[in-house]
Scaffold this motif. Structure first.
Motif, PDB file in Angstrom:
ATOM      1  N   ILE A  96       4.646 -43.888  39.784  1.00  0.00           N
ATOM      2  CA  ILE A  96       4.648 -45.240  40.337  1.00  0.00           C
ATOM      3  C   ILE A  96       6.054 -45.725  40.683  1.00  0.00           C
ATOM      4  CG2 ILE A  96       2.444 -45.974  39.390  1.00  0.00           C
ATOM      5  CD1 ILE A  96       3.938 -47.348  37.131  1.00  0.00           C
ATOM      6  N   ASP A  97       7.076 -45.160  40.041  1.00  0.00           N
ATOM      7  CA  ASP A  97       8.453 -45.546  40.391  1.00  0.00           C
ATOM      8  C   ASP A  97       8.987 -44.742  41.573  1.00  0.00           C
ATOM      9  OD1 ASP A  97       9.083 -43.044  39.376  1.00  0.00           O
ATOM     10  OD2 ASP A  97      10.086 -43.808  37.596  1.00  0.00           O
ATOM     11  N   ARG A  98       8.215 -43.751  42.025  1.00  0.00           N
ATOM     12  CA  ARG A  98       8.519 -42.891  43.175  1.00  0.00           C
ATOM     13  C   ARG A  98       9.731 -41.982  42.972  1.00  0.00           C
ATOM     14  NH1 ARG A  98       6.229 -45.278  48.509  1.00  0.00           N
ATOM     15  NH2 ARG A  98       4.713 -46.716  47.653  1.00  0.00           N
ATOM     16  N   LYS A 115      -6.161 -49.225  40.580  1.00  0.00           N
ATOM     17  CA  LYS A 115      -5.219 -50.234  40.078  1.00  0.00           C
ATOM     18  C   LYS A 115      -4.473 -50.764  41.303  1.00  0.00           C
ATOM     19  CE  LYS A 115      -1.650 -51.087  36.717  1.00  0.00           C
ATOM     20  NZ  LYS A 115      -0.738 -50.524  35.740  1.00  0.00           N
ATOM     21  N   GLY A 116      -5.080 -51.711  41.965  1.00  0.00           N
ATOM     22  CA  GLY A 116      -4.534 -52.182  43.229  1.00  0.00           C
ATOM     23  C   GLY A 116      -4.946 -51.234  44.347  1.00  0.00           C
ATOM     24  N   LYS A 117      -4.298 -51.372  45.504  1.00  0.00           N
ATOM     25  CA  LYS A 117      -4.679 -50.564  46.672  1.00  0.00           C
ATOM     26  C   LYS A 117      -4.071 -49.164  46.663  1.00  0.00           C
ATOM     27  CE  LYS A 117      -5.500 -54.354  49.836  1.00  0.00           C
ATOM     28  NZ  LYS A 117      -5.111 -54.981  51.099  1.00  0.00           N
ATOM     29  N   LYS A 118      -2.894 -49.021  46.100  1.00  0.00           N
ATOM     30  CA  LYS A 118      -2.175 -47.751  46.225  1.00  0.00           C
ATOM     31  C   LYS A 118      -1.910 -47.036  44.913  1.00  0.00           C
ATOM     32  CE  LYS A 118      -0.069 -48.939  50.553  1.00  0.00           C
ATOM     33  NZ  LYS A 118       1.040 -48.766  51.429  1.00  0.00           N
ATOM     34  N   MET A 124      -7.372 -39.608  30.781  1.00  0.00           N
ATOM     35  CA  MET A 124      -7.303 -38.203  30.418  1.00  0.00           C
ATOM     36  C   MET A 124      -8.007 -37.973  29.076  1.00  0.00           C
ATOM     37  SD  MET A 124      -5.508 -37.317  33.062  1.00  0.00           S
ATOM     38  CE  MET A 124      -5.042 -35.638  32.763  1.00  0.00           C
ATOM     39  N   VAL A 125      -8.246 -36.706  28.763  1.00  0.00           N
ATOM     40  CA  VAL A 125      -8.823 -36.374  27.460  1.00  0.00           C
ATOM     41  C   VAL A 125      -7.881 -36.852  26.359  1.00  0.00           C
ATOM     42  CG1 VAL A 125     -10.108 -34.379  28.306  1.00  0.00           C
ATOM     43  CG2 VAL A 125      -7.789 -34.069  27.462  1.00  0.00           C
ATOM     44  N   ASN A 126      -8.401 -36.991  25.177  1.00  0.00           N
ATOM     45  CA  ASN A 126      -7.631 -37.407  24.003  1.00  0.00           C
ATOM     46  C   ASN A 126      -7.031 -38.804  24.139  1.00  0.00           C
ATOM     47  OD1 ASN A 126      -8.142 -34.963  22.655  1.00  0.00           O
ATOM     48  ND2 ASN A 126      -6.552 -33.982  23.851  1.00  0.00           N
ATOM     49  N   GLY A 127      -7.635 -39.644  24.992  1.00  0.00           N
ATOM     50  CA  GLY A 127      -7.239 -41.036  25.061  1.00  0.00           C
ATOM     51  C   GLY A 127      -5.992 -41.368  25.843  1.00  0.00           C
ATOM     52  N   HIS A 128      -5.436 -40.422  26.588  1.00  0.00           N
ATOM     53  CA  HIS A 128      -4.246 -40.698  27.387  1.00  0.00           C
ATOM     54  C   HIS A 128      -4.652 -41.397  28.687  1.00  0.00           C
ATOM     55  CE1 HIS A 128      -2.015 -38.148  24.695  1.00  0.00           C
ATOM     56  NE2 HIS A 128      -2.725 -37.085  25.016  1.00  0.00           N
ATOM     57  N   PHE A 129      -3.857 -42.383  29.100  1.00  0.00           N
ATOM     58  CA  PHE A 129      -4.026 -43.054  30.390  1.00  0.00           C
ATOM     59  C   PHE A 129      -2.730 -42.906  31.161  1.00  0.00           C
ATOM     60  CE2 PHE A 129      -7.245 -44.984  27.804  1.00  0.00           C
ATOM     61  CZ  PHE A 129      -8.288 -45.243  28.682  1.00  0.00           C
ATOM     62  N   LEU A 130      -2.845 -42.628  32.453  1.00  0.00           N
ATOM     63  CA  LEU A 130      -1.662 -42.382  33.265  1.00  0.00           C
ATOM     64  C   LEU A 130      -1.877 -43.012  34.635  1.00  0.00           C
ATOM     65  CD1 LEU A 130       0.996 -40.710  33.285  1.00  0.00           C
ATOM     66  CD2 LEU A 130      -0.324 -38.872  34.281  1.00  0.00           C
ATOM     67  N   THR A 131      -0.940 -43.860  35.072  1.00  0.00           N
ATOM     68  CA  THR A 131      -1.043 -44.480  36.392  1.00  0.00           C
ATOM     69  C   THR A 131      -0.192 -43.696  37.376  1.00  0.00           C
ATOM     70  OG1 THR A 131      -1.443 -46.642  35.405  1.00  0.00           O
ATOM     71  CG2 THR A 131      -0.738 -46.609  37.709  1.00  0.00           C
ATOM     72  N   VAL A 132      -0.802 -43.339  38.505  1.00  0.00           N
ATOM     73  CA  VAL A 132      -0.121 -42.548  39.535  1.00  0.00           C
ATOM     74  C   VAL A 132      -0.083 -43.337  40.839  1.00  0.00           C
ATOM     75  CG1 VAL A 132      -0.758 -40.353  38.486  1.00  0.00           C
ATOM     76  CG2 VAL A 132      -2.230 -41.343  40.246  1.00  0.00           C
ATOM     77  N   ASN A 133       0.814 -42.938  41.713  1.00  0.00           N
ATOM     78  CA  ASN A 133       1.014 -43.625  42.978  1.00  0.00           C
ATOM     79  C   ASN A 133       0.160 -42.997  44.086  1.00  0.00           C
ATOM     80  OD1 ASN A 133       2.285 -45.803  44.226  1.00  0.00           O
ATOM     81  ND2 ASN A 133       3.764 -44.458  45.213  1.00  0.00           N
TER      82      ASN A 133
END
Length: 169
Positions: A96-98, A115-118, A124-133
């Motif tokens: 997300i920070d590019r 999470k928004g438009k972009k 992910m497994v094991n409860g991980h969350f990851l926001t990507v661009n």
């Protein structure tokens, strides 16, 4: 995150779920999610992927070309087959920070949420969350393509070459 906790090298394995960029004093390192553990590595995510391919006597460029051929694409980002027989298909996403990137293992993604438009959050497994661009549509397409490429590679591996002999005439 002190220097002693960093691994000097890492190779992708069946427990790897994602590899993310992490910057310390302007230097790119990686945070690897492996099972329930978080590992810090003195390599960038791209270096880890490249070295993992070399370690398994494979080539990232060749794997990317194969995926593009299967998907009939000559450009754009495609999911990369690392170990299709173990459901390890890699999806490269901008952070997300590019400045950095994330490599996600498609079989370790439980669900994705816009999470928004972009941007999209990958659960992910094991409860991980990851926001990507990437937009929801883009990441969804990458997941579908990863499954398709994997199935095509596995089917090709099952095919026995037809051997023509004069004796069969």
């Amino acid at each position: 995150m002190n220097a002693e906790t960093f691994l000097s090298q890492y190779f992708i394995n069946k427990d790897t779920s994602c590899i993310s960029s992490h910057f310390v004093n302007g230097h790119e390192f990686a945070v690897v999610m492996e099972g329930n553990q978080r590992k810090l590595v003195k390599q960038s995510p791209d270096e880890i992927v490249e070295e993992s391919f070399h370690y398994t006597v494979q080539d990232l460029v060749g794997a990317t070309k194969s995926a593009r051929k299967i998907l009939k694409r000559s450009y754009k980002q495609v999911p990369v087959p690392f170990a299709p027989e173990k459901s390890i298909m890699l999806i490269r996403c901008p952070s997300i920070d590019r400045f950095g990137c994330h490599w996600l293992v498609h079989s370790k993604i439980i669900d994705i949420h816009p999470k928004g438009k972009k941007q999209t959050t990958a659960e992910m497994v094991n409860g991980h969350f990851l926001t990507v661009n990437l937009s929801f549509r883009q990441l969804h397409t990458q997941r579908m393509e990863a499954s398709f490429v994997r199935e095509m590679i596995l089917l090709r591996g099952e095919m026995q070459p037809y051997i023509f002999s004069l004796q069969s005439l």
